[in-house]
Write a protein that holds these residues in place. Structure first.
Motif, short mmCIF file in Angstrom:
data_model
loop_
_atom_site.label_atom_id
_atom_site.label_comp_id
_atom_site.label_asym_id
_atom_site.label_seq_id
_atom_site.Cartn_x
_atom_site.Cartn_y
_atom_site.Cartn_z
N GLY A 98 40.86 28.78 30.99
CA GLY A 98 40.92 28.72 32.44
C GLY A 98 39.81 27.83 32.97
O GLY A 98 38.74 27.73 32.35
N ALA A 99 40.04 27.20 34.10
CA ALA A 99 39.05 26.32 34.72
C ALA A 99 38.77 26.78 36.14
O ALA A 99 39.69 27.08 36.89
CB ALA A 99 39.57 24.88 34.73
N THR A 100 37.49 26.83 36.49
CA THR A 100 37.07 27.27 37.81
C THR A 100 36.02 26.34 38.38
O THR A 100 35.19 25.80 37.64
CB THR A 100 36.53 28.70 37.76
N GLU A 101 36.02 26.19 39.70
CA GLU A 101 34.98 25.41 40.36
C GLU A 101 33.64 26.14 40.38
O GLU A 101 32.60 25.55 40.70
CB GLU A 101 35.37 25.08 41.81
N TYR A 102 33.66 27.41 40.10
CA TYR A 102 32.44 28.19 40.08
C TYR A 102 31.79 28.07 38.70
O TYR A 102 32.19 27.26 37.89
CB TYR A 102 32.74 29.65 40.43
N ASN A 103 30.80 28.90 38.44
CA ASN A 103 30.14 28.82 37.14
C ASN A 103 30.51 30.04 36.30
O ASN A 103 31.28 30.91 36.72
CB ASN A 103 28.63 28.70 37.31
N CYS A 104 29.93 30.10 35.11
CA CYS A 104 30.28 31.18 34.20
C CYS A 104 29.84 32.53 34.74
O CYS A 104 30.51 33.55 34.51
CB CYS A 104 29.66 30.94 32.82
N VAL A 105 28.73 32.56 35.45
CA VAL A 105 28.27 33.84 36.01
C VAL A 105 29.31 34.39 36.97
O VAL A 105 29.60 35.60 36.97
CB VAL A 105 26.91 33.65 36.71
N GLY A 106 29.87 33.54 37.78
CA GLY A 106 30.90 33.97 38.71
C GLY A 106 32.13 34.52 37.99
O GLY A 106 32.69 35.54 38.38
N LEU A 107 32.55 33.84 36.94
CA LEU A 107 33.70 34.31 36.18
C LEU A 107 33.38 35.64 35.51
O LEU A 107 34.19 36.56 35.50
CB LEU A 107 34.09 33.29 35.12
N TRP A 108 32.22 35.72 34.90
CA TRP A 108 31.85 36.91 34.14
C TRP A 108 31.74 38.14 35.03
O TRP A 108 32.04 39.25 34.61
CB TRP A 108 30.53 36.68 33.42
N SER A 109 31.29 37.95 36.25
CA SER A 109 31.14 39.08 37.17
C SER A 109 32.41 39.34 37.95
O SER A 109 32.42 40.18 38.84
CB SER A 109 30.00 38.79 38.14
N SER A 110 33.47 38.60 37.63
CA SER A 110 34.77 38.76 38.30
C SER A 110 34.72 38.40 39.78
O SER A 110 35.61 38.78 40.54
CB SER A 110 35.31 40.18 38.13
N LEU A 111 33.67 37.68 40.20
CA LEU A 111 33.62 37.19 41.57
C LEU A 111 34.52 35.98 41.74
O LEU A 111 34.86 35.62 42.86
CB LEU A 111 32.19 36.83 41.95
N ALA A 112 34.88 35.36 40.64
CA ALA A 112 35.74 34.19 40.67
C ALA A 112 36.81 34.34 39.60
O ALA A 112 36.63 35.05 38.61
CB ALA A 112 34.92 32.93 40.41
N THR A 113 37.92 33.72 39.85
CA THR A 113 38.98 33.63 38.85
C THR A 113 39.34 32.16 38.66
O THR A 113 39.14 31.36 39.58
CB THR A 113 40.24 34.42 39.27
N PRO A 114 39.85 31.80 37.51
CA PRO A 114 40.19 30.40 37.30
C PRO A 114 41.23 29.88 38.28
O PRO A 114 42.18 30.58 38.61
CB PRO A 114 40.74 30.40 35.86
N ARG A 115 41.01 28.66 38.71
CA ARG A 115 42.01 28.00 39.56
C ARG A 115 43.19 27.55 38.70
O ARG A 115 44.33 27.57 39.14
CB ARG A 115 41.39 26.80 40.28
N TYR A 116 42.86 27.12 37.49
CA TYR A 116 43.90 26.61 36.60
C TYR A 116 43.90 27.41 35.29
O TYR A 116 42.84 27.80 34.79
CB TYR A 116 43.66 25.12 36.29
N TRP A 117 45.08 27.59 34.75
CA TRP A 117 45.26 28.31 33.49
C TRP A 117 46.12 27.49 32.55
O TRP A 117 47.05 26.78 32.98
CB TRP A 117 45.99 29.62 33.72
N GLY A 118 45.83 27.63 31.26
CA GLY A 118 46.76 27.13 30.27
C GLY A 118 47.83 28.18 30.00
O GLY A 118 47.77 29.29 30.53
N LYS A 119 48.79 27.82 29.17
CA LYS A 119 49.92 28.72 28.90
C LYS A 119 49.64 29.67 27.75
O LYS A 119 50.43 30.59 27.52
CB LYS A 119 51.18 27.90 28.63
N GLY A 120 48.56 29.43 27.04
CA GLY A 120 48.16 30.35 25.99
C GLY A 120 48.48 29.88 24.59
O GLY A 120 49.41 29.09 24.37
N ALA A 121 47.70 30.38 23.64
CA ALA A 121 47.91 30.10 22.21
C ALA A 121 47.78 31.41 21.46
O ALA A 121 46.79 32.14 21.64
CB ALA A 121 46.88 29.09 21.70
N LEU A 122 48.75 31.72 20.62
CA LEU A 122 48.76 32.98 19.90
C LEU A 122 47.92 32.87 18.63
O LEU A 122 48.11 31.94 17.83
CB LEU A 122 50.18 33.38 19.55
#
Length: 127
Positions: A98-122
């Motif tokens: 996932g890609a976000t305009e915020y930083n890792c701290v924001g993602l880790w604290s759930s204050l931010a979510t990725p703007r873009y997602w991949g479809k996944g790899a099993l």
């Protein structure tokens, strides 16, 4: 159009290694933090690693993968790799970047979510 594409998933035995890659396009790559998430069957998607900051100096890992997984960037390819060593059966999951305009701290604290997602790899790890 923004896009993230994961590659490198597969079936391995416990103790072996895999490397996942996440390649991005269509957005200002250098301005985005890139994170890896995984989702086991029946569970919520969880963040396991993230890279951001000037020179991609900020790296974070979940406790469950710290010391076994390594995140890195291939700047020339707009790619973030996740080297997964000493794999365990509990690492079996679908892995998403996932890609976000915020930083890792924001993602880790759930204050931010990725703007873009991949479809996944099993990734399947047999014991």
């Amino acid at each position: 159009e923004a896009e993230l594409v994961e590659s490198g998933g597969g079936l391995v035995e416990a103790g072996q290694s895999l490397r996942l890659s996440c390649t991005g396009s269509g957005f200002p790559w250098n301005d985005y933090a890139i994170a890896w998430f995984r989702q086991r069957p029946g569970e919520k998607r969880q963040i396991i690693s993230c890279i951001s900051g000037f020179g991609r100096s900020e790296k974070k890992y979940a406790a469950s993968v710290k010391g076994r997984f390594t995140i890195s960037e291939d700047h020339a390819k707009n790619a973030v790799n996740l080297q997964m060593d000493r794999l365990k059966s509990e690492d079996t999951a679908t892995y998403y970047c996932g890609a976000t305009e915020y930083n890792c701290v924001g993602l880790w604290s759930s204050l931010a979510t990725p703007r873009y997602w991949g479809k996944g790899a099993l990734v399947t790890v047999s014991s």
